[in-house]
Design a protein around this motif. Structure first.
Motif, PDB file in Angstrom:
ATOM      1  N   TYR A 106       0.839  -1.194   0.000  1.00  0.00           N
ATOM      2  CA  TYR A 106       0.000   0.000   0.000  1.00  0.00           C
ATOM      3  C   TYR A 106       0.880   1.253   0.000  1.00  0.00           C
ATOM      4  O   TYR A 106       1.980   1.243   0.554  1.00  0.00           O
ATOM      5  N   PRO A 107       0.373   2.342  -0.567  1.00  0.00           N
ATOM      6  CA  PRO A 107       1.123   3.603  -0.468  1.00  0.00           C
ATOM      7  C   PRO A 107       1.056   4.156   0.947  1.00  0.00           C
ATOM      8  O   PRO A 107       0.265   3.684   1.780  1.00  0.00           O
ATOM      9  N   ASP A 108       1.888   5.135   1.220  1.00  0.00           N
ATOM     10  CA  ASP A 108       1.851   5.828   2.508  1.00  0.00           C
ATOM     11  C   ASP A 108       0.566   6.637   2.583  1.00  0.00           C
ATOM     12  O   ASP A 108       0.405   7.630   1.870  1.00  0.00           O
ATOM     13  N   MET A 109      -0.362   6.219   3.446  1.00  0.00           N
ATOM     14  CA  MET A 109      -1.641   6.917   3.531  1.00  0.00           C
ATOM     15  C   MET A 109      -1.459   8.349   4.033  1.00  0.00           C
ATOM     16  O   MET A 109      -2.255   9.231   3.734  1.00  0.00           O
ATOM     17  N   GLY A 110      -0.376   8.581   4.778  1.00  0.00           N
ATOM     18  CA  GLY A 110      -0.128   9.926   5.281  1.00  0.00           C
ATOM     19  C   GLY A 110       0.580  10.827   4.298  1.00  0.00           C
ATOM     20  O   GLY A 110       0.755  12.018   4.574  1.00  0.00           O
ATOM     21  N   ASN A 111       1.009  10.287   3.149  1.00  0.00           N
ATOM     22  CA  ASN A 111       1.654  11.088   2.101  1.00  0.00           C
ATOM     23  C   ASN A 111       2.816  11.911   2.653  1.00  0.00           C
ATOM     24  O   ASN A 111       3.012  13.064   2.258  1.00  0.00           O
ATOM     25  N   ALA A 112       3.586  11.330   3.564  1.00  0.00           N
ATOM     26  CA  ALA A 112       4.589  12.095   4.304  1.00  0.00           C
ATOM     27  C   ALA A 112       5.620  12.747   3.396  1.00  0.00           C
ATOM     28  O   ALA A 112       5.940  13.940   3.556  1.00  0.00           O
TER      29      ALA A 112
END
Length: 343
Positions: free
Chosen positions: A44-50
């Motif tokens: 999964y991608p980083d859900m927080g879009n850090a």
């Protein structure tokens, strides 16, 4: 609810000038970053879009807490209206403007209040200010206006904001901001800094050429950004898109060179079209507007003539046709169309 109509695709021997896409290939380093990220597509991608938030925060000198990202600026529009509107609330915007506005308003259960554009394709900000009422929850300002082209000035927006209550959210939709070349253009970031009710929307789809990855970003006061992040689809901006967006921000110098080249082509096209006798609005995006108000037969004939020259264009209702600034040869064909089509 009317469906959103995408630009018509082009055949192998035609140019696609129907979706305001950037005709250039990916910026240096962007394709490599995307390919590297794709190797982890099982995660999964980083859900927080850090990483993306950090890059945007540095690029615009804003707190990461004042940012939100979604699947293009369209995804952000849907999210904002979902977060702030209830049935009975009104969303005010100029018309004709971005085709997704009325659809997003309906999806949120709110009511559209459309204020006609001025004859030159500009927002009628006096009429819009007068239309703000007790039920107005959100105002959408599109600058440059898609599809007609004119952009708002800072003085115009400041005067408008002085007339709008502080509890009305004013959204500056700046999807084409990199293409603007006018005196005193609105500075969306500075405007957001000075107002608690101003939100700006931008995208990587147009100038940055990431239309296929769908990455839009919002800069807003922290409570607005937090509300938008709360309703945004989890994992909406995928792994590869995040990597490509971060790499694109790092290649901004090269981006601006390409934008300047497209603006130069826009200037050439406008000169050719006007020399052929057309009165077209000021073009501050990467497109030109040919107005045919309430002339569906003329619109159909213009679209057919364009296809005959190998360019696909975008008819919009019974109002007119929008044509993207594309490859040099495509632009030559557009000028030829303007010269040969019987007005």
């Amino acid at each position: 609810m009317p469906p959103y109509v995408a630009g018509k695709p082009a055949s192998a021997d035609a140019f696609k000038l129907s979706s305001n896409e950037n005709p250039y290939p990916p910026l240096p380093g962007v394709l490599e970053a995307a390919v590297t990220a794709a190797a982890s597509m099982n995660r999964y991608p980083d859900m927080g879009n850090a990483a993306l938030y950090a890059a945007l925060a540095e690029a615009y000198d804003v707190p990461a807490t004042d940012l939100a990202v979604a699947t293009g600026s369209t995804g952000l529009i849907y999210g904002l209206l979902s977060a702030f509107c209830e049935p009975g609330d009104e969303v005010l915007y100029a018309w004709r403007s971005f085709e997704a506005y009325p659809i997003a308003v309906l999806a949120a259960g709110a009511t559209s209040v459309q204020v006609p554009l001025l004859a030159d394709g500009r927002h009628d900000l006096d009429a819009m200010a007068a239309a703000v009422g007790e039920r107005t929850k959100v105002v959408l300002l599109c600058s440059p206006n898609n599809p007609t082209g004119p952009a708002l000035t800072q003085a115009e927006v400041d005067g408008f904001l002085d007339r709008v209550p502080d509890d009305v959210l004013v959204v500056l939709d700046e999807a084409y901001i990199e293409f603007v070349r006018i005196d005193g253009p609105v500075d969306g970031v500075a405007t957001y800094r000075g107002h608690s009710n101003v939100t700006i929307l931008r995208t990587f789809s147009k100038a940055y050429g990431l239309a296929g990855f769908r990455v839009g970003y919002c800069i807003a006061p922290q409570p607005v950004a937090a509300a938008l992040r709360a309703v945004t689809l989890p994992f909406g901006v995928n792994l590869v898109a995040q990597a490509a967006a971060v790499a694109s921000l790092a290649a901004r110098a090269e981006l601006l060179e390409r934008v300047d080249a497209l603006v130069g082509e826009r200037t050439r096209v406008l000169a050719g079209v006007r020399a052929a006798g057309w009165e077209v609005p000021d073009a501050q995006g990467n497109f030109v507007w040919f107005g045919f108000p309430d002339q569906p037969e003329r619109i159909a004939a213009f679209v057919a003539a364009a296809e005959g020259l190998g360019i696909m264009v975008r008819p919009l209702g019974t109002d007119g046709v929008r044509v993207t600034i594309g490859e040099d040869e495509a632009n030559d064909r557009l000028i030829r169309l303007a010269e040969t089509f019987e007005r």
